[in-house]
Write an enzyme that holds these catalytic residues in place. Structure first.
Site, PDB file in Angstrom:
ATOM      1  N   GLU A 112      29.035  31.536  34.717  1.00  0.00           N
ATOM      2  CA  GLU A 112      28.478  31.100  33.729  1.00  0.00           C
ATOM      3  C   GLU A 112      28.901  30.117  33.112  1.00  0.00           C
ATOM      4  O   GLU A 112      28.394  29.774  31.786  1.00  0.00           O
ATOM      5  CB  GLU A 112      27.750  32.176  32.701  1.00  0.00           C
ATOM      6  N   SER A 139      37.986  38.070  39.340  1.00  0.00           N
ATOM      7  CA  SER A 139      39.422  39.678  38.226  1.00  0.00           C
ATOM      8  C   SER A 139      39.165  40.813  39.318  1.00  0.00           C
ATOM      9  O   SER A 139      38.084  41.115  40.104  1.00  0.00           O
ATOM     10  CB  SER A 139      39.315  39.298  37.210  1.00  0.00           C
ATOM     11  N   CYS A 144      43.811  31.578  42.051  1.00  0.00           N
ATOM     12  CA  CYS A 144      43.916  32.823  42.416  1.00  0.00           C
ATOM     13  C   CYS A 144      45.687  32.610  43.419  1.00  0.00           C
ATOM     14  O   CYS A 144      45.980  33.683  43.999  1.00  0.00           O
ATOM     15  CB  CYS A 144      42.656  33.417  42.548  1.00  0.00           C
TER      16      CYS A 144
HETATM   17  P1  NAD Z   1      35.356  37.379  36.505  1.00  0.00           P
HETATM   18  O1  NAD Z   1      36.271  38.907  37.046  1.00  0.00           O
HETATM   19  O2  NAD Z   1      35.632  37.122  34.805  1.00  0.00           O
HETATM   20  O3  NAD Z   1      34.408  36.916  37.120  1.00  0.00           O
HETATM   21  C1  NAD Z   1      33.905  36.691  38.042  1.00  0.00           C
HETATM   22  C2  NAD Z   1      32.559  36.244  38.186  1.00  0.00           C
HETATM   23  O4  NAD Z   1      31.872  37.843  37.740  1.00  0.00           O
HETATM   24  C3  NAD Z   1      31.352  35.644  37.529  1.00  0.00           C
HETATM   25  O5  NAD Z   1      30.685  35.429  38.053  1.00  0.00           O
HETATM   26  C4  NAD Z   1      30.541  37.064  36.113  1.00  0.00           C
HETATM   27  O6  NAD Z   1      30.029  36.052  35.499  1.00  0.00           O
HETATM   28  C5  NAD Z   1      30.852  37.995  36.748  1.00  0.00           C
HETATM   29  N1  NAD Z   1      31.586  39.535  35.800  1.00  0.00           N
HETATM   30  C6  NAD Z   1      32.523  39.234  34.551  1.00  0.00           C
HETATM   31  N2  NAD Z   1      32.933  40.231  34.665  1.00  0.00           N
HETATM   32  C7  NAD Z   1      31.488  41.088  34.673  1.00  0.00           C
HETATM   33  C8  NAD Z   1      31.162  42.643  34.689  1.00  0.00           C
HETATM   34  N3  NAD Z   1      32.213  43.467  34.257  1.00  0.00           N
HETATM   35  N4  NAD Z   1      30.512  42.628  35.039  1.00  0.00           N
HETATM   36  C9  NAD Z   1      29.440  42.500  36.564  1.00  0.00           C
HETATM   37  N5  NAD Z   1      30.204  40.824  36.415  1.00  0.00           N
HETATM   38  C10 NAD Z   1      31.028  40.686  36.088  1.00  0.00           C
HETATM   39  O7  NAD Z   1      36.905  36.322  36.566  1.00  0.00           O
HETATM   40  P2  NAD Z   1      37.210  34.828  36.339  1.00  0.00           P
HETATM   41  O8  NAD Z   1      37.256  34.833  35.201  1.00  0.00           O
HETATM   42  O9  NAD Z   1      35.728  34.640  36.402  1.00  0.00           O
HETATM   43  O10 NAD Z   1      38.102  34.684  37.522  1.00  0.00           O
HETATM   44  C11 NAD Z   1      39.193  34.524  37.672  1.00  0.00           C
HETATM   45  C12 NAD Z   1      39.623  35.966  38.271  1.00  0.00           C
HETATM   46  O11 NAD Z   1      38.824  35.523  39.706  1.00  0.00           O
HETATM   47  C13 NAD Z   1      41.086  35.671  38.433  1.00  0.00           C
HETATM   48  O12 NAD Z   1      41.286  37.407  38.406  1.00  0.00           O
HETATM   49  C14 NAD Z   1      41.614  35.221  39.901  1.00  0.00           C
HETATM   50  O13 NAD Z   1      42.577  35.758  40.925  1.00  0.00           O
HETATM   51  C15 NAD Z   1      40.019  35.654  40.575  1.00  0.00           C
HETATM   52  N6  NAD Z   1      40.603  34.726  41.747  1.00  0.00           N
HETATM   53  C16 NAD Z   1      40.435  35.357  43.285  1.00  0.00           C
HETATM   54  C17 NAD Z   1      40.386  35.034  44.112  1.00  0.00           C
HETATM   55  C18 NAD Z   1      40.469  34.609  45.034  1.00  0.00           C
HETATM   56  O14 NAD Z   1      39.943  34.875  46.569  1.00  0.00           O
HETATM   57  N7  NAD Z   1      40.859  36.340  45.855  1.00  0.00           N
HETATM   58  C19 NAD Z   1      39.594  33.400  44.017  1.00  0.00           C
HETATM   59  C20 NAD Z   1      39.196  32.481  42.638  1.00  0.00           C
HETATM   60  C21 NAD Z   1      39.358  33.577  41.410  1.00  0.00           C
END
Ligand code: NAD
Length: 498
Positions: free
Chosen positions: A176, A226, A281
Site C-alpha cells: 500500500e 518481512s 532483500c
Molecule cells: P511487510 O512484511 O511489511 O509487507 C509485505 C506485504 O505484507 C505488504 O503487501 C503488506 O501490506 C502486507 N502486510 C504487512 N503487514 C501485514 C500483516 N500484519 N498482516 C498481513 N499482511 C501484512 O514488508 P515491507 O516492509 O513491505 O518490505 C520489506 C521486507 O520485505 C523486508 O523484510 C525485506 O527483506 C523483505 N523482502 C524479502 C524479499 C525476498 O525475496 N526474500 C524480497 C523483497 C523484500
C-alpha cells in the site's frame, strides 16, 4: 488528491471507498496520493472475477498465452521510462535503479514467453503391454500474490507472468506504500490482450491479506515481505489448505578474505549496501572482514560511503535516494544509536542528513559501523536501510559458522582469489543464494529465487522452473487403446507391467 483504485475484471473500481491510506513522495515528505484499502467485499469481487476468467483462460492455448507475454514484454520496454519515474516518485529510489528492477522483472516475462517449453510433459511409449504413460501439468485456478514495497515492479513480476502463462488467474495485493506500479502493469496487460479478470489488483493492508488467505476461491499464495508476516501468511494460508511460498527478510553477509582485491570488494560492497538506500532483500548489511583484511577494508569503505551523493531519486546526479517513510528513516537512525551504545564504532554516521531543497524528505545518509558483534541489535535485526556493519572474523571457517548461526539465509557472498576457499564457502553456508565475487547474487530468470531458514517458508523457490512447478499440479495418464476383439486380460490382482 489523486485516489488510486483497485483494478478488478479489467477496469478500475468506481470511487467511494470507506478507507484510504496516504501514499508519500519520500523525497519531499509530502503526500502525493491516497490509495483505497480493500475489505472482504472487494477481495471477494476480485477472486470471483478471477474465478470466472479461469473458466476460459485455464483452457487457452499455450501459444495464445505466450503471445500475450511477448506483447507485455514489448510494452514494458516501451513504457520503461514512465514506469521507472512512477517507482521513483512513490518509492524514492533513483530512476536508473528503478530501471534496473524493471529490466530484471522483464526477464521473468521473457522466461514466461517460453512457457511452451517449460510446460512440456513426459511420454513413455509401451510402458506395459499396449499401454502408454504420459504426464503433464495443469494450472491451479485462482492464485494470489502479496508483495512488499521495496521492488514494486520486479517482485510482482516474479509471480504473475509465470502464474498466468501456466493458465492461472491472478489477484495481486501490492504494498500500500507504492501501489501505482501494479495498476500501471495491469493496464499494460490489458493492452497486451489479456482477457478481463485474468489479472486483478486489490490494494490494502492486513484486512485485504486476510481476505485472500481465508478465501475458498484462492488455491495458492505467493508472499514476499518481512519474516514475521511471511511466517503468519504461511501458517494461516496452509491452515486453509492452500499451497504457499512465503519469502521473508534477510541479513546478508559478505565475507572478504585477506587475499581478495580489497578495492574491488569495497566498491562492490558499497553498491550492495547503499544501493536503493539498503532497502533490498539482497542488500549486504554485514561485511565480514577476515584477518588482516579488516582495517584496510574499513578505511576504503569509509571513503566510498562518504562520497555517495544523497538526494531525490529523479535527479540524475543522485546515487542514493530517501527511505520509504519517516518511520523507516527514524528506525535506521535508531540502529546507529544502539550500535554506538552497545560498543560498536560508528565510522560514518548518516543520522541527521538533510538534502537542500528537500528538507522534509525521509533521508538518512550512508552509515558504517565497525566491530559489530552478534548480540548487538544492529547485528541481530534486519535494519533494511543504508547501514553497513563490519564484523571481524579470524578465518573463513569462523565466517561460515557466523553465517550459519544467523536465523536468516537469503543471500551471501565471498570475495577472494582462492578457489578452494570459495568452494568451501559456497558448499558450507546454509544460505539459498551465494555469490563468489558477486555481491548481490540474484538468480536470473532461468533459475529460481529463494532463501533458506527464516528467509523462506514453504518448499518452492519463486519464479523460473520452481515457479512453474508451484503454479501447476502434475497429472499422469496411463492409457490403453486395445485392438478390437482382443481378449481381455483383466484380473482382480493388482495390475503389474506386462
Ligand atoms: P511487510 O512484511 O511489511 O509487507 C509485505 C506485504 O505484507 C505488504 O503487501 C503488506 O501490506 C502486507 N502486510 C504487512 N503487514 C501485514 C500483516 N500484519 N498482516 C498481513 N499482511 C501484512 O514488508 P515491507 O516492509 O513491505 O518490505 C520489506 C521486507 O520485505 C523486508 O523484510 C525485506 O527483506 C523483505 N523482502 C524479502 C524479499 C525476498 O525475496 N526474500 C524480497 C523483497 C523484500
Amino acid at each position: 488528491m489523486r485516489t488510486i483504485q483497485h483494478w478488478i475484471n479489467g477496469a478500475f473500481t468506481p470511487a467511494g471507498a470507506t478507507r484510504t491510506a496516504p501514499v508519500w513522495n519520500p523525497a519531499t515528505g509530502e503526500q502525493r496520493a491516497e490509495v483505497v484499502m480493500a475489505g472482504r467485499s472487494e477481495v471477494d469481487a476480485a477472486v470471483t472475477a478471477a474465478a470466472e476468467a479461469f473458466e476460459s483462460w485455464g483452457d487457452s492455448s499455450l501459444t495464445l498465452r505466450s503471445r500475450v507475454m511477448f506483447r507485455l514484454r514489448e510494452l514494458l520496454v516501451e513504457h520503461e521510462d514512465e514506469l521507472a519515474r512512477l517507482v521513483c516518485a512513490e518509492h524514492g529510489k533513483v530512476v536508473e535503479d528503478a530501471r534496473g528492477e524493471i529490466v530484471r522483472g522483464r526477464e521473468i516475462v521473457e522466461f514466461a514467453c517460453g512457457i511452451t517449453s517449460a510446460l512440456k510433459g513426459d511420454y513413455s511409449d509401451q510402458i506395459s503391454g499396449d499401454i502408454d504413460s504420459f504426464s503433464y501439468r495443469q494450472p491451479l485456478g485462482v492464485v494470489a500474490g502479496i508483495t512488499p514495497f521495496n521492488f514494486p515492479v520486479m517482485v510482482p513480476l516474479w509471480m504473475h507472468p509465470i502464474a498466468i502463462a501456466c493458465g492461472n488467474t491472478f489477484v495481486l495485493k501490492p504494498s500500500e506504500r507504492d501501489p501505482s506500479a501494479s495498476t500501471f502493469v495491469a493496464q499494460l496487460y490489458a493492452d497486451a490482450g489479456l482477457p478481463d479478470g485474468v489479472f486483478n489488483v486489490v490494494h490494502g493492508d492486513r484486512d485485504a491479506v486476510d481476505g485472500l488467505l481465508d478465501s475458498d476461491g484462492v488455491e495458492a499464495v505467493s508472499f514476499v515481505g518481512s519474516t514475521p508476516v511471511a511466517r503468519y501468511v504461511h501458517e494461516r494460508a496452509t491452515a486453509t489448505g492452500k499451497r504457499v511460498q512465503a519469502l521473508g527478510g534477510a541479513k546478508n553477509h559478505a565475507v572478504v578474505l585477506p587475499d581478495a582485491d580489497l578495492d574491488f570488494a569495497a566498491t562492490q560492497l558499497t553498491a550492495a549496501a547503499y544501493g536503493s538506500a539498503g532497502q533490498r532483500c539482497m542488500a549486504v548489511s554485514a561485511a565480514v572482514a577476515v584477518g588482516e583484511a579488516g582495517d584496510a577494508l574499513v578505511s576504503t569503505l569509509e571513503s566510498r560511503a562518504r562520497a555517495i551523493r544523497v538526494g531525490p531519486g529523479h535527479d540524475p546526479a543522485t546515487e542514493m535516494g530517501p527511505l520509504i517513510t519517516a518511520q523507516a528513516r527514524d528506525r535506521v537512525a535508531s540502529y546507529v544509536s544502539s550500535g554506538a551504545e552497545q560498543g560498536a564504532d560508528v565510522v560514518v554516521d548518516g543520522r541527521g542528513v538533510t538534502v537542500e531543497g528537500h528538507e522534509g524528505g525521509f533521508f538518512v545518509g550512508p552509515s558504517l559501523i565497525d566491530r559489530v558483534e552478534p548480540g548487538m541489535e544492529v547485528y541481530d535485526d534486519e535494519v533494511f536501510g543504508p547501514l553497513l556493519s563490519v564484523v571481524r572474523s579470524r578465518d573463513v571457517d569462523e565466517a561460515i559458522a557466523l553465517i550459519n548461526a544467523n536465523p536468516y539465509g537469503n543471500g551471501t557472498a565471498v570475495f577472494t582469489g582462492d578457489g578452494e576457499a570459495a568452494r568451501r564457502f559456497h558448499r558450507g553456508v546454509r544460505v539459498g543464494m551465494v555469490g563468489v565475487n558477486v555481491p548481490i547474487p540474484v538468480p536470473t530468470a532461468h533459475y529460481s529465487f529463494g532463501g533458506w531458514k527464516d528467509s523462506l517458508f514453504g518448499e518452492k523457490h519463486i519464479h523460473g522452473p520452481e515457479g512453474v512447478d508451484f503454479y501447476t499440479r502434475a497429472k499422469v495418464v496411463t492409457s490403453r487403446w486395445p485392438r478390437v476383439n482382443r481378449p481381455s486380460d483383466s484380473e482382480l490382482n493388482f495390475p503389474t507391467a506386462q
